[in-house]
Motif scaffolding. Structure first.
Motif, PDB file in Angstrom:
ATOM      1  N   ASN A   2       2.719   9.325  -3.040  1.00 31.46           N
ATOM      2  CA  ASN A   2       2.371   8.223  -3.345  1.00 31.46           C
ATOM      3  C   ASN A   2       3.947   8.457  -4.049  1.00 31.46           C
ATOM      4  OD1 ASN A   2       0.098   6.925  -2.584  1.00 31.46           O
ATOM      5  ND2 ASN A   2      -0.524   6.682  -4.497  1.00 31.46           N
ATOM      6  N   THR A   3       5.161   7.778  -3.019  1.00 34.95           N
ATOM      7  CA  THR A   3       6.363   7.321  -3.181  1.00 34.95           C
ATOM      8  C   THR A   3       6.185   5.780  -3.595  1.00 34.95           C
ATOM      9  OG1 THR A   3       6.860   6.540  -0.866  1.00 34.95           O
ATOM     10  CG2 THR A   3       7.018   8.945  -1.420  1.00 34.95           C
ATOM     11  N   LEU A   4       7.586   5.561  -4.263  1.00 33.99           N
ATOM     12  CA  LEU A   4       8.131   4.486  -4.715  1.00 33.99           C
ATOM     13  C   LEU A   4       7.592   3.215  -3.847  1.00 33.99           C
ATOM     14  CD1 LEU A   4       9.131   2.433  -7.306  1.00 33.99           C
ATOM     15  CD2 LEU A   4      11.430   2.582  -6.595  1.00 33.99           C
ATOM     16  N   GLY A   5       7.891   3.341  -1.674  1.00 32.55           N
ATOM     17  CA  GLY A   5       7.767   3.064  -1.405  1.00 32.55           C
ATOM     18  C   GLY A   5       6.813   2.347  -1.284  1.00 32.55           C
ATOM     19  N   THR A   6       5.816   3.402  -0.915  1.00 33.07           N
ATOM     20  CA  THR A   6       4.284   3.006  -0.254  1.00 33.07           C
ATOM     21  C   THR A   6       3.717   2.237  -1.749  1.00 33.07           C
ATOM     22  OG1 THR A   6       4.184   5.602   0.135  1.00 33.07           O
ATOM     23  CG2 THR A   6       1.786   4.563  -0.420  1.00 33.07           C
ATOM     24  N   VAL A   7       3.869   3.045  -3.424  1.00 34.01           N
ATOM     25  CA  VAL A   7       3.717   2.283  -4.314  1.00 34.01           C
ATOM     26  C   VAL A   7       3.580   0.519  -4.082  1.00 34.01           C
ATOM     27  CG1 VAL A   7       3.213   1.687  -7.189  1.00 34.01           C
ATOM     28  CG2 VAL A   7       3.341   4.052  -6.307  1.00 34.01           C
ATOM     29  N   ARG A 106       1.858  -3.467   6.711  1.00 36.92           N
ATOM     30  CA  ARG A 106       0.870  -2.324   6.413  1.00 36.92           C
ATOM     31  C   ARG A 106       1.598  -1.693   7.628  1.00 36.92           C
ATOM     32  NH1 ARG A 106      -4.379  -5.777   5.719  1.00 36.92           N
ATOM     33  NH2 ARG A 106      -4.824  -5.034   3.525  1.00 36.92           N
ATOM     34  N   SER A 107       2.221  -2.107   8.508  1.00 36.09           N
ATOM     35  CA  SER A 107       2.851  -1.114   9.302  1.00 36.09           C
ATOM     36  C   SER A 107       4.414  -0.661   8.698  1.00 36.09           C
ATOM     37  CB  SER A 107       3.499  -1.656   9.965  1.00 36.09           C
ATOM     38  OG  SER A 107       4.448  -3.123  10.210  1.00 36.09           O
ATOM     39  N   LEU A 108       5.044  -0.790   7.219  1.00 32.79           N
ATOM     40  CA  LEU A 108       6.337  -0.527   6.932  1.00 32.79           C
ATOM     41  C   LEU A 108       5.993   0.966   6.501  1.00 32.79           C
ATOM     42  CD1 LEU A 108       7.637  -3.922   5.747  1.00 32.79           C
ATOM     43  CD2 LEU A 108       7.983  -2.459   7.331  1.00 32.79           C
ATOM     44  N   THR A 109       6.994   1.613   6.405  1.00 31.19           N
ATOM     45  CA  THR A 109       7.996   3.011   5.301  1.00 31.19           C
ATOM     46  C   THR A 109       8.235   3.057   4.939  1.00 31.19           C
ATOM     47  OG1 THR A 109       9.466   3.678   7.267  1.00 31.19           O
ATOM     48  CG2 THR A 109       6.614   3.921   8.027  1.00 31.19           C
ATOM     49  N   ASP A 110       8.569   3.511   4.200  1.00 27.19           N
ATOM     50  CA  ASP A 110       9.872   3.590   2.711  1.00 27.19           C
ATOM     51  C   ASP A 110      11.063   3.680   3.382  1.00 27.19           C
ATOM     52  OD1 ASP A 110       7.640   4.797   0.953  1.00 27.19           O
ATOM     53  OD2 ASP A 110       8.149   6.607   0.901  1.00 27.19           O
ATOM     54  N   GLU A 111      11.737   4.131   4.937  1.00 28.81           N
ATOM     55  CA  GLU A 111      12.624   4.073   5.178  1.00 28.81           C
ATOM     56  C   GLU A 111      13.039   2.245   5.696  1.00 28.81           C
ATOM     57  OE1 GLU A 111      10.761   6.623   6.471  1.00 28.81           O
ATOM     58  OE2 GLU A 111      11.353   7.943   4.618  1.00 28.81           O
ATOM     59  N   ASP A 112      11.954   2.079   5.425  1.00 32.23           N
ATOM     60  CA  ASP A 112      12.135   0.124   6.289  1.00 32.23           C
ATOM     61  C   ASP A 112      12.315  -0.501   5.584  1.00 32.23           C
ATOM     62  OD1 ASP A 112      11.576   1.304   9.059  1.00 32.23           O
ATOM     63  OD2 ASP A 112       9.130   1.010   8.313  1.00 32.23           O
ATOM     64  N   LEU A 113      11.949  -0.116   4.218  1.00 32.10           N
ATOM     65  CA  LEU A 113      12.239  -1.149   3.119  1.00 32.10           C
ATOM     66  C   LEU A 113      14.018  -1.261   2.665  1.00 32.10           C
ATOM     67  CD1 LEU A 113       9.625   0.267   0.417  1.00 32.10           C
ATOM     68  CD2 LEU A 113       9.295  -1.904   1.970  1.00 32.10           C
ATOM     69  N   LEU A 114      14.311  -0.536   2.774  1.00 33.93           N
ATOM     70  CA  LEU A 114      16.190  -0.462   2.296  1.00 33.93           C
ATOM     71  C   LEU A 114      16.993  -0.297   4.009  1.00 33.93           C
ATOM     72  CD1 LEU A 114      16.772   3.183   0.108  1.00 33.93           C
ATOM     73  CD2 LEU A 114      16.224   0.239  -0.117  1.00 33.93           C
ATOM     74  N   LYS A 115      15.972  -1.046   5.191  1.00 37.32           N
ATOM     75  CA  LYS A 115      16.506  -1.280   6.155  1.00 37.32           C
ATOM     76  C   LYS A 115      17.445  -3.180   5.733  1.00 37.32           C
ATOM     77  CE  LYS A 115      14.800   1.351   9.579  1.00 37.32           C
ATOM     78  NZ  LYS A 115      13.355   1.581   9.951  1.00 37.32           N
ATOM     79  N   THR A 116      18.377  -3.201   7.023  1.00 41.60           N
ATOM     80  CA  THR A 116      18.730  -4.608   6.823  1.00 41.60           C
ATOM     81  C   THR A 116      18.312  -5.308   7.991  1.00 41.60           C
ATOM     82  OG1 THR A 116      20.581  -4.055   5.687  1.00 41.60           O
ATOM     83  CG2 THR A 116      20.565  -6.224   6.914  1.00 41.60           C
TER      84      THR A 116
END
Length: 179
Positions: A2-7, A106-116
């Motif tokens: 589990n990554t921080l983004g997933t958590v 549910r479709s978002l990834t860790d990388e998506d969380l930092l997108k603008t």
């Protein structure tokens, strides 16, 4: 692993669903006419709140990463006009809005969380946009619950720990989590 983004996403989904359930549990206690009761002239009915949340959820969460969260076809002002639909239609709108939100989260990834992303052309980091809605929706669910309690008064069935039963609840939780 589990990554921080997933958590974070799992936590956010859990919190959103907690509030959805409070709305669901309120709706089951109400009759159709109750959805249209407004406590005052400047207050919204449950029907109006559902209509607004539906419009907001569809606008914010449809193509979350690629389009502005305020869609051109949305008429926010109209969301605050009393709807002419049945309880069943209101529940359908409620479910559709929540489904749009949950499918996107549910479709978002860790990388998506930092997108603008943008909402009304204002740039926001996706995490901030999610947190913004995590503050917005519980605000309205609280209004729904409060109006439901107002309507049902003594017939209201508590959605959490009933008054005077905190000690019993805490004892139950201690027993449940021993070990």
């Amino acid at each position: 692993m589990n990554t921080l983004g997933t958590v974070y996403l799992e936590s956010v989904i859990k919190r959103f669903l907690t509030y959805k359930v409070l709305g669901d549990m309120t709706f089951t206690q109400l009759e159709e006419k109750d959805f249209y009761f407004a406590p005052g002239d400047s207050s919204n009915s449950i029907a109006v709140i559902i209509q607004h949340m539906h419009g907001n959820m569809r606008s914010r969460w449809t193509n979350f990463l690629t389009e502005d969260g305020e869609k051109p076809g949305r008429n926010r002002d109209e969301e605050f006009s009393p709807p002419a639909c049945s309880k069943a239609e209101l529940i359908r709108m409620w479910e559709e809005g929540w489904r749009c939100l949950m499918e996107t989260l549910r479709s978002l990834t860790d990388e998506d969380l930092l997108k603008t992303i943008t909402i009304r052309r204002e740039p926001l980091i996706a995490i901030d946009a999610i947190n913004r809605q995590l503050a917005h929706y519980p605000h309205h669910v609280g209004q729904i619950v409060y109006i439901g309690k107002m309507i049902l008064d003594q017939n209201w069935k508590s959605l959490s720990i009933p008054k005077g039963e905190s000690q019993t609840f805490n004892k139950h939780m201690q027993e449940k989590h021993k070990g």
